[in-house]
Design an enzyme around this catalytic site. Structure first.
Site, short mmCIF file in Angstrom:
data_model
loop_
_atom_site.label_atom_id
_atom_site.label_comp_id
_atom_site.label_asym_id
_atom_site.label_seq_id
_atom_site.Cartn_x
_atom_site.Cartn_y
_atom_site.Cartn_z
N GLU A 1 0.81 -1.22 0.00
CA GLU A 1 0.00 0.00 0.00
C GLU A 1 0.84 1.27 0.00
O GLU A 1 0.50 2.26 -0.64
CB GLU A 1 -0.91 -0.01 1.24
N ASP A 2 2.01 1.23 0.70
CA ASP A 2 2.77 2.47 0.93
C ASP A 2 4.13 2.51 0.26
O ASP A 2 4.84 3.52 0.38
CB ASP A 2 2.96 2.67 2.44
#
Length: 619
Positions: free
Chosen positions: A85-86
């Site tokens: 996600e990051d």
């Protein structure tokens, strides 16, 4: 302490808490996951300024220590849960380095986008029979809530709202009471800081005020039980958390000082440590709890009706215990909770310690309903995850878990949607009653059905479960044109003289032509008038009407009127009120018809009955 020292300390703490059952290859998998996570998050910091890698390390520690996971794949996924996600790491890279199981878990907890309703749907749809997905997500949320102070107020409120609405109830449905309680109180502290501070201060003052008397009573109870069962039973005083008290204040409509039983005395035992002189072997869990209760009841005055056996009838989240209240020597009443160490542990870690398949089975229907219906997702979460607090039983002793405040109609839909759609009456503990009757824990419920019965709009206010509301709404949408709304004052029906008005959104409200509201609207907004030729009679839709009959009393007059309505026209009466004064009968009858023409025909036939003078349609 430097950032590197903080990271090294967290790594060592995780290593010290890893399950001893892990093999060398599994420990290497976890270490490899940490290295990838540390490298991927190397340039990132949290809002508080600390290295980002400390967050996945903390989540992994929660998974191991507080969620009691001994699966290397779950621990590795906890370390990697934010990399896709990051960072630039992909699911394909995770799969190639760590295998399909770790990749599945990481993908399941990776947010698809910024829309929270989509994220909720993704979580629920990703469970796929694997409770580890929820354990991971709740662990992640727990650490985020514990470190929420470092975020700006707007983000605090957003995350706390999501937690109170979704994650805390979900933890409760999984039997993770300890986690649920912490999430609720952390969210409450950020959502209502003034209320939280006030209640926490009041709790502290209440503790100081009652400490001496409560401890004195507890030690007296301890010695009373100890003389017969020994000193292996653990006793303590447990004070309720601010959110629990605040919620009861809302439910009871009272202030803090009028909330009953803000604390309780807890007795926790290990059955194998308790021997009773009349038995040559240890007592069972249930026998030990009942023996402790009987000893206490032999000395103290019990509050009538206070005994609750949650061992025989566990709560929906699996909670088991005996609850009872006794009069203390100071004129107050103290509540006791009596449970085994195993019962206490299971109430804290339900789906972790208990049969995981059983917990998922309890959730499967709810998860499937929610995940496949994004339009009603938020409403479904509200009605499906909150306050699971009532267990009722079918005549064959099958338990049905329902939300607090559920009725027999909720029960009918929980058994099967067809039973719900045609529910006519209920027998609760053998007694005939309305399907709108609210249920209590332990009720035995039998539903009577009739193929002529169908959901009506008033059913919506008589159910609290998501499944019931969804099926009732679905039926009503199919049977009525959603663009129409009926005036509640004039109660228009097909076949009558009607008129419609279209609002700017295209919705049409139908009135009878002589309705005062219609006349006023026509004079103010004549350009909104529309014809409603497709407002047709339906065999499944009935319209309530009331008629007033005046006549000369005679033998069997009322019988002939009822026969005309019920037998001749096959209509169901809902109310009958009759009064005779000086041989003049005045009778008021409520029933339902399919159309204005049916009402007109019924009235016409009633007026031909000997003795009937006048029939008027009531308001």
């Amino acid at each position: 302490m430097t950032h590197n020292e903080m990271i090294n300390k967290s790594v060592e703490e995780l290593k010290m808490n890893l399950p001893t059952s892990l093999r060398k290859a599994e420990r290497e998998l976890i270490n490899k996951a940490f290295i990838m996570a540390r490298n991927a998050h190397a340039s990132q910091t949290r809002d508080s300024g600390i290295p980002y890698i400390l967050h996945p390390l903390a989540v992994a520690l929660i998974v191991v220590r507080e969620m009691r996971q001994d699966d290397a794949a779950v621990i590795a996924a906890a370390l990697l849960h934010d990399v896709v996600e990051d960072t630039d790491v992909t699911i394909e890279q995770i799969r190639s380095k760590f295998g399909a199981d770790v990749a599945f878990l990481v993908d399941a907890v990776t947010k698809p986008n910024k829309e929270q309703v989509d994220n909720f749907q993704h979580i629920l749809a990703s469970v796929n029979g694997d409770v580890r997905v929820l354990v991971l997500k709740i662990s992640d949320r727990l650490h985020n809530m514990r470190t929420l102070d470092g975020l700006p107020p707007r983000k605090q409120w957003k995350i706390a709202s999501e937690t109170q609405f979704f994650f805390a109830p979900l933890a409760g449905r999984l039997g993770l009471y300890k986690v649920k309680s912490e999430l609720e109180n952390l969210a409450f502290r950020f959502l209502n800081p003034n209320e939280y501070s006030y209640i926490q201060k009041a709790i502290d003052e209440d503790m100081a005020r009652t400490k001496t008397a409560t401890e004195s009573f507890m030690y007296d109870a301890l010695h009373t039980v100890g003389r017969e069962l020994g000193d292996s039973i653990g006793w303590d005083i447990r004070y309720r958390k601010p959110y629990s008290i605040w919620r009861e204040m809302q439910e009871l409509g009272c202030d803090f000082f009028h909330v009953p039983f803000k604390h309780y005395i807890r007795a926790v035992y290990e059955p194998s440590d308790i021997y009773f002189e009349s038995k040559c072997e240890p007592l069972t869990e249930e026998e030990a709890a009942l023996k402790i209760y009987s000893i206490l009841a032999g000395k103290y005055h019990e509050q009538s009706g206070s005994f609750t056996n949650f061992m025989a009838q566990p709560k929906a989240n699996g909670y088991k215990s005996l609850h009872v209240r006794f009069l203390n020597p100071y004129g107050g009443i103290e509540e006791f909770h009596i449970s085994s160490e195993n019962m206490r542990e299971q109430s804290y870690y339900g789906c972790v310690l208990d049969n995981k398949e059983e917990w998922l089975r309890r959730l499967t229907d709810v998860l499937n309903e929610l995940a496949k219906d994004p339009d009603d997702m938020m409403l479904g979460i509200r009605y499906s995850l909150f306050n699971e607090d009532v267990v009722a039983y079918t005549p064959k002793s099958k338990p049905i878990s329902l939300p607090k405040g559920a009725t027999a109609l909720d029960f009918a839909y929980a058994v099967h949607s067809e039973i719900g759609d045609h529910a006519k009456y209920a027998r609760i503990n053998g007694r005939l009653t309305s399907v709108k009757t609210q249920l209590k824990r332990g009720d035995c419920v039998e539903i009577g059905t009739d193929c002529q019965i169908h959901p009506t709009p008033d059913w919506l206010s008589s159910v609290v479960s998501y499944k019931a509301k969804k099926h009732i709404n679905s039926y009503l949408r199919k049977k009525t044109n959603p663009q129409y709304a009926l005036c509640p004052h004039c109660n228009p029906m097909p076949g009558g003289e009607i008129i419609g008005f279209k609002d700017p959104d295209g919705n049409i409200t139908i009135h009878s032509r002589n309705c005062p509201d219609a006349i006023r609207t026509a004079s103010e907004k004549g350009n909104t008038i529309v014809t409603v030729d497709d407002f047709k009679t339906s065999a499944h839709i009935l319209y309530p009407v009331s008629i007033e009959i005046t006549g000369i009393d005679r033998y069997h007059l009322l019988k002939e009127i009822i026969t005309c309505i019920v037998d001749n026209h096959q209509l169901s009466m809902s109310r009958l009120c009759t009064e005779t004064t000086d041989n003049i009968v005045r009778c008021s009858i409520d029933f339902s018809v399919h159309s204005a023409d049916e009402l007109k025909e019924t009235i016409s036939n009633i007026t031909t009955i000997d003795g009937v003078e006048e029939v008027m349609v009531g308001p």
